[in-house]
Scaffold this motif. Structure first.
Motif, PDB file in Angstrom:
ATOM      1  N   LYS A  86       0.885  -1.138   0.089  1.00 48.91           N
ATOM      2  CA  LYS A  86       0.014  -0.006   0.080  1.00 48.91           C
ATOM      3  C   LYS A  86       0.813   1.237   0.050  1.00 48.91           C
ATOM      4  CE  LYS A  86      -3.684  -2.387   2.980  1.00 48.91           C
ATOM      5  NZ  LYS A  86      -4.475  -2.334   3.802  1.00 48.91           N
ATOM      6  N   TRP A  87       2.274   1.116   0.326  1.00 47.04           N
ATOM      7  CA  TRP A  87       2.948   2.314   0.320  1.00 47.04           C
ATOM      8  C   TRP A  87       3.148   2.787  -0.932  1.00 47.04           C
ATOM      9  CZ3 TRP A  87       6.492  -0.505   4.424  1.00 47.04           C
ATOM     10  CH2 TRP A  87       5.856  -0.451   5.678  1.00 47.04           C
ATOM     11  N   THR A 142       0.952   7.786  -6.635  1.00 44.31           N
ATOM     12  CA  THR A 142       0.680   8.998  -5.911  1.00 44.31           C
ATOM     13  C   THR A 142       0.114   8.861  -4.639  1.00 44.31           C
ATOM     14  OG1 THR A 142      -1.739   8.812  -6.879  1.00 44.31           O
ATOM     15  CG2 THR A 142       0.106   9.703  -8.504  1.00 44.31           C
ATOM     16  N   LYS A 143      -0.350   9.770  -3.909  1.00 43.97           N
ATOM     17  CA  LYS A 143      -0.818   9.523  -2.292  1.00 43.97           C
ATOM     18  C   LYS A 143      -2.182   9.528  -2.523  1.00 43.97           C
ATOM     19  CE  LYS A 143      -1.030  12.197   2.141  1.00 43.97           C
ATOM     20  NZ  LYS A 143      -0.680  13.383   2.750  1.00 43.97           N
ATOM     21  N   GLN A 144      -2.787  10.072  -3.498  1.00 46.22           N
ATOM     22  CA  GLN A 144      -4.300  10.138  -3.737  1.00 46.22           C
ATOM     23  C   GLN A 144      -4.717   8.683  -4.422  1.00 46.22           C
ATOM     24  OE1 GLN A 144      -6.120  12.195  -2.311  1.00 46.22           O
ATOM     25  NE2 GLN A 144      -4.875  14.141  -1.836  1.00 46.22           N
ATOM     26  N   ARG A 145      -3.897   7.921  -4.785  1.00 44.99           N
ATOM     27  CA  ARG A 145      -4.203   6.723  -5.415  1.00 44.99           C
ATOM     28  C   ARG A 145      -4.957   6.918  -6.747  1.00 44.99           C
ATOM     29  NH1 ARG A 145      -0.680   2.832  -4.508  1.00 44.99           N
ATOM     30  NH2 ARG A 145      -0.109   2.450  -2.558  1.00 44.99           N
ATOM     31  N   VAL A 164     -10.722  17.676  -5.593  1.00 44.59           N
ATOM     32  CA  VAL A 164     -11.642  18.836  -5.557  1.00 44.59           C
ATOM     33  C   VAL A 164     -12.913  18.386  -5.730  1.00 44.59           C
ATOM     34  CG1 VAL A 164     -12.189  20.964  -6.565  1.00 44.59           C
ATOM     35  CG2 VAL A 164      -9.816  20.066  -6.470  1.00 44.59           C
ATOM     36  N   GLY A 165     -13.969  18.653  -4.640  1.00 42.92           N
ATOM     37  CA  GLY A 165     -15.327  18.541  -4.977  1.00 42.92           C
ATOM     38  C   GLY A 165     -15.635  17.322  -4.335  1.00 42.92           C
ATOM     39  N   LEU A 196       4.802  17.583 -23.504  1.00 45.79           N
ATOM     40  CA  LEU A 196       4.896  18.278 -22.293  1.00 45.79           C
ATOM     41  C   LEU A 196       4.061  17.837 -21.187  1.00 45.79           C
ATOM     42  CD1 LEU A 196       5.201  21.863 -23.886  1.00 45.79           C
ATOM     43  CD2 LEU A 196       7.250  20.225 -23.651  1.00 45.79           C
ATOM     44  N   THR A 197       4.311  16.592 -20.863  1.00 47.16           N
ATOM     45  CA  THR A 197       3.394  16.090 -19.872  1.00 47.16           C
ATOM     46  C   THR A 197       4.281  14.728 -19.046  1.00 47.16           C
ATOM     47  OG1 THR A 197       2.442  14.163 -21.512  1.00 47.16           O
ATOM     48  CG2 THR A 197       1.124  16.423 -20.648  1.00 47.16           C
ATOM     49  N   TRP A 198       4.015  14.620 -17.903  1.00 54.53           N
ATOM     50  CA  TRP A 198       4.539  13.700 -17.126  1.00 54.53           C
ATOM     51  C   TRP A 198       3.287  12.944 -16.149  1.00 54.53           C
ATOM     52  CZ3 TRP A 198       6.860  14.798 -11.817  1.00 54.53           C
ATOM     53  CH2 TRP A 198       7.240  13.931 -11.011  1.00 54.53           C
ATOM     54  N   THR A 199       3.082  11.765 -16.576  1.00 56.03           N
ATOM     55  CA  THR A 199       1.977  11.031 -16.221  1.00 56.03           C
ATOM     56  C   THR A 199       2.502  10.059 -14.960  1.00 56.03           C
ATOM     57  OG1 THR A 199       0.758  11.190 -18.327  1.00 56.03           O
ATOM     58  CG2 THR A 199      -0.011   9.675 -16.791  1.00 56.03           C
ATOM     59  N   ILE A 200       2.001  10.435 -13.807  1.00 51.27           N
ATOM     60  CA  ILE A 200       2.325   9.874 -12.593  1.00 51.27           C
ATOM     61  C   ILE A 200       1.184   8.592 -12.449  1.00 51.27           C
ATOM     62  CG2 ILE A 200       2.998   9.875 -10.066  1.00 51.27           C
ATOM     63  CD1 ILE A 200       3.519  12.907 -10.350  1.00 51.27           C
TER      64      ILE A 200
END
Length: 425
Positions: free
Chosen positions: A121-122, A272-275, A372-373, A263-267
């Motif tokens: 999960k980390w 990511t912390k938000q999964r 957001v939201g 010009l993008t970086w897709t994580i």
């Protein structure tokens, strides 16, 4: 009755064994005790009908070399006693063995098992190292049998972190999660590491709060010092500041995540912390940093392969070099000024966007990868807002470069367009 039970004798057994293959077979001593002689050796069996399942069963009692006739008879007698009480000797032995195993598990063993469960999960590689480092500092607690650990033992182990309240809080979390694993594994019945209980035995005061950040007005000068350093850590740190991303995301950046054409970086979501997947728009300076790093690594790889019989592959991680496959989680620490955290630069960016630009609240939050939201809003908010976030990060980059005055008019013009688009959405 005694003759029916004790049909074998020590001398008779020795004589049978000397016959070689002629002595092969099952030799009954009575009462379910049998001596088996075959090509595999000489061993004792206790044969019985289980009072639990009603089925015939065989229980090994050991070899003749380790269990004498007298000892085998004693074990068989114990088995018959269990059967008389309605117990299955094999089931009882399995239960006793399992209890013995549970009674020998140390805290450190359980902590290692817990780490292996949680690591899935980390979101950053440094978590495993951080966990192991804390466990090593727990002193005598590490070697204690986990079922014997009490609250006072935990408080004593935590004393080593008294001058490090943040680490002490994390150490308690490590202990608590380990004990949760112990309870779930039936190694013990309760968890003595609950904060409400440990807090009565040691101080758990935590004067934490938000990650200390640098005033955004000081960031340009700090970035200038990074640019004066010719190191991959400095370049990666500058990229982190310019993109508003987390250190785990930057340290683990992979080549396959980059699209320098778009010009993008897709994580990916798992990093990511938000999964959830986060697409980061890249400003011109960020692309310059990335091209410099990638070209440097490619050049080193080509140089090695041109003079070596054992060619090396191009590293998957962007911040790799020939000595290490990726950037360390703590690579930025030596570059930090006192009283500032790496994570705090996200706050610097957020405060700049809120104070100095007309970038909307939603766009500023999405630039940092925040959700957001509510669920309803998210159902309608499917577009990534990439153009707006790209503009926001460009304002930040221009401010750091000292050319923000040149984009002032652009900010004012864009704000009006953003307001119209958000009302329409």
């Amino acid at each position: 009755m005694a003759r029916e039970l004790h049909r074998l004798s020590t001398r008779g057994i020795e004589s049978t064994i000397k016959k070689g293959t002629e002595g092969y077979g099952a030799h009954n001593d009575g009462g379910g005790l049998t001596l088996v002689i075959d090509k595999f050796g000489v061993r004792w069996l206790f044969k019985f009908t289980s009072p639990v399942t009603g089925k015939r069963r065989e229980m090994g009692l050991g070899t003749l070399a380790t269990v004498s006739l007298a000892d085998a008879r004693e074990k068989a007698s114990e088995g018959r006693g269990m059967i008389a009480k309605g117990l299955d000797p094999l089931l009882e032995r399995a239960t006793a063995e399992a209890e013995a195993v549970r009674g020998a598990v140390t805290f450190e063993q359980c902590a290692n098992d817990t780490r292996e469960i949680l690591r899935k999960k980390w979101t950053f590689d440094g978590a495993v190292e951080q966990w192991d480092r804390v466990v090593k500092e727990l002193g005598d607690l590490r070697s204690m049998i986990v079922k014997h650990v009490k609250g006072i033992d935990i408080a004593k182990a935590l004393a080593v972190f008294d001058d490090r309240p943040t680490t002490k809080k994390f150490a308690l979390s490590v202990i608590r999660r380990t004990m949760e694993t112990a309870v779930a594994s039936e190694l013990r019945e309760d968890n003595p590491a609950m904060t409400s209980r440990v807090g009565r035995l040691t101080s758990l005061e935590y004067k934490g709060g938000n990650n200390p950040s640098m005033p955004y007005s000081d960031v340009p000068a700090f970035v200038a010092t990074l640019r004066a350093r010719d190191s991959r850590a400095a370049r990666a740190f500058e990229l982190l500041i310019l993109t508003g991303t987390r250190k785990e995301e930057v340290a683990g950046m992979l080549r396959e995540e980059l699209d320098l054409g778009k010009l993008t970086w897709t994580i990916p979501a798992e990093r990511t912390k938000q999964r959830r997947e986060h697409v980061v728009p890249l400003t011109h300076r960020v692309v310059e940093i990335l091209r410099q790093q990638l070209d440097m690594v490619d050049c080193m790889v080509s140089g090695v392969n041109a003079h070596s019989r054992n060619p090396v592959a191009t590293p998957a991680h962007v911040w790799a070099d020939l000595r290490s496959p990726r950037l360390s989680h703590n690579a930025f620490q030596h570059l930090l000024p006192a009283g500032v955290s790496v994570h705090g630069f996200r706050s610097s960016l957020r405060e700049y966007l809120g104070d100095e630009t007309s970038v909307s609240w939603n766009t500023a939050e999405e630039t940092l990868g925040h959700k957001v939201g509510d669920a309803t809003a998210k159902a309608y908010r499917r577009a990534p807002g990439l153009a707006k976030r790209r503009a926001a990060l460009q304002y930040w980059a221009d401010f750091i470069d000292g050319s923000s005055n040149e984009t002032a008019n652009k900010i004012d013009k864009t704000s009006a367009a953003q307001g119209i688009e958000e009302q329409a959405a």
